[in-house]
Each structure stands twice: as C-alpha cells, then as structure tokens.
Design a protein around this motif. Structure first.
Motif, short mmCIF file in Angstrom:
data_model
loop_
_atom_site.label_atom_id
_atom_site.label_comp_id
_atom_site.label_asym_id
_atom_site.label_seq_id
_atom_site.Cartn_x
_atom_site.Cartn_y
_atom_site.Cartn_z
N GLY A 84 45.43 20.80 -22.60
CA GLY A 84 45.52 19.71 -21.49
C GLY A 84 44.28 19.85 -20.70
O GLY A 84 44.19 20.72 -20.31
N VAL A 154 48.06 14.14 -18.78
CA VAL A 154 47.69 15.71 -19.39
C VAL A 154 49.13 16.50 -19.65
O VAL A 154 49.15 16.89 -20.41
N PRO A 159 51.04 20.48 -23.22
CA PRO A 159 50.08 21.16 -23.93
C PRO A 159 50.23 22.95 -23.74
O PRO A 159 50.93 23.25 -22.80
N LEU A 162 46.04 24.60 -20.22
CA LEU A 162 45.63 23.61 -19.24
C LEU A 162 44.36 23.93 -18.61
O LEU A 162 44.13 25.18 -18.11
#
Ligand code: ATP
Ligand code: MG
Length: 232
Positions: A84, A154, A159, A162
């Motif tokens: 992300g 995001v 994810p 990050l």
C-alpha cells in the motif's frame, strides 16, 4: 539471515547528471516493523519510497521486495499489488468520481466480489470516521478530507506492507489522532515518511534519517507533544 520484506541495498538515485539525491542508501524493513523515515524537505524521502515500488529505478544498488530481486517493470507488478503506497500528493492517488469508487478501486482490482468490496468500503470509511462520505465528489473534498480518503483507499486493499508518505500532512489534530489510532492497530510493517514527531512517537519502532543523500539510523529522538510539535 531471513529475507527482509523490503531491502533497499546501497541504492543510489540521480535526477540528472549533477543531481544525486540518494547515495548508497540501505534500508531493511522486517515484518511488523514501523520505520519512521525523517529528513528535511528535499532530502529524498519520497524518492526512496518510490524506489521500493518501482515508480523510480535506482541508478545504483539493488531493490529486493518480498524476498525477490526486483529490476524490471513486470517484477514490480506483484510488489504494487501487495504494497500500500500512500502518495504525498492525494491528487496522485484519487482519480474516481466518488469517494466510494476510489476506495473500492483497489479491492475490485484484486478480484474481490462486489459484496465483499462493499463491506470493505463501509468498514474502512467507518474506521477513519468517514461515514457519509461515500457519494461525495472526490475532487471537491478539502485537502485534509482527500488525505483521509487516500489513506482509506490504501488500507482497503489490506496490503502486506505500507509505505506512507506524510500520512498526517494537512490533517487537524483530531484527524491525525484518528490516523494514528487506526495505524496502531494494524499488524503490517510500515515505512512512514513524515515531519510529524508526535505521530512517530506513537507509531515508529525505529527511525532512519536522510541527509545529504545518506541514510542513517536515528538515535533516541526527543519526545514531542501534539501542541508543541517538534519538526523532524
Ligand atoms: N522529477 C524530478 N526531477 C528533478 N528533481 C526532482 C524530481 N523529483 C524530485 N526532485 C528533487 O529531488 C530531491 C528529493 O525530493 P523528494 O521529493 O524525494 O524529497 P522529500 O524528502 O520527500 O521532501 P519533502 O519533505 O518536501 O516531501 C529534491 O531536491 C527535489 O527537488
Ligand atoms: Mg516527500
């Protein structure tokens, strides 16, 4: 030694023949680490983070992410899917007409069902106290609102790592505290480029500093309060 999540190994970067921004910088990010990346304006923080996801390519050194050496554009497709990246400028992140569409964009691209994506959008917006923003027109939001929506976009992708470029820039104290609260609950490793010591005091497990192209581990930082922020 175990492979790091991200290893920028002696990377250099030049923006032109006489514009060396990064000079043999090494950054190793392990699982669950929250690395604060500090340094003055123009020191190369955004540039360094862009190298990790292949937006820029190093002029020297190597980039390893998720245990593999990444060199060509196609090597980075997987990296971007699993990482992300919060851009410093929210306008680089948000390109859909509405907030809900922007937050849904990543999860839909990951192939999740419409129902699942709807649930993710609702939950992510709620976590950032953005309930009711779903149908708002993204480009008409204020700078701080855009920042929060970009972060939602995001986080919605869940994810594995990050990379957050100035997550609290332009946010008021309440919104910044909310961001810290949300990030603090996440198990993922993060690299956070910021001038906000208050944020780093609460989140960072260690700090590295960029200065004159070199990246060095930062010794114990001075404590900062929200009212009297120490700029880093
Ligand atoms: N596309 C570009 N072409 C030429 N120089 C660039 C380009 N992008 C950035 N630079 C220069 O590279 C240096 C590093 O920029 P970078 O954006 O990485 O700094 P930063 O540490 O993120 O700064 P800030 O704290 O202001 O966000 C700066 O001197 C900047 O002017
Ligand atoms: Mg920057």
């Amino acid at each position: 030694m175990n492979k790091a999540l991200i290893l920028l190994d002696a990377v250099s970067f030049d923006f032109g023949p006489d514009r060396r921004v990064l000079d043999r910088c090494t950054l190793r990010v392990e699982r669950a680490e929250r690395v604060g990346l500090v340094g003055s304006n123009g020191s190369g923080k955004s540039t360094l983070m862009k190298l990790a996801v292949g937006i820029l390519r190093p002029t020297g050194g190597k980039v390893e992410v998720f245990g593999k050496c990444r060199m060509r554009e196609r090597d980075f497709h997987e990296v971007r899917r699993r990482t992300g990246f919060l851009f410093q400028d929210s306008d680089d992140q948000l390109f859909c007409p509405t907030v809900a569409e922007d937050v849904a964009f990543g999860p839909l691209n990951l192939g999740l069902s419409r129902e699942k994506v709807q649930q993710i959008v609702t939950e992510t917006l709620a976590a950032l106290r953005l309930r009711g923003f779903e149908e708002r027109i993204t480009h008409k939001l204020s700078g701080g609102e855009k920042r929060m929506v970009a972060l939602a976009a995001v986080l919605a992708m869940n994810p594995e790592v990050l990379l957050l470029d100035e997550p609290t820039a332009g946010l008021d104290d309440v919104a910044a505290a909310r961001v810290v609260e949300v990030l603090a609950t996440l198990p993922q490793a993060m690299v956070i480029a910021t001038h906000d010591s208050w944020l780093l005091d609460r989140l960072a497990t260690r700090r590295v500093r960029l200065a004159h192209g070199r990246l060095d581990e930062e010794s114990e930082p001075a404590p900062a309060s929200r009212s009297g922020c120490v700029l880093v």
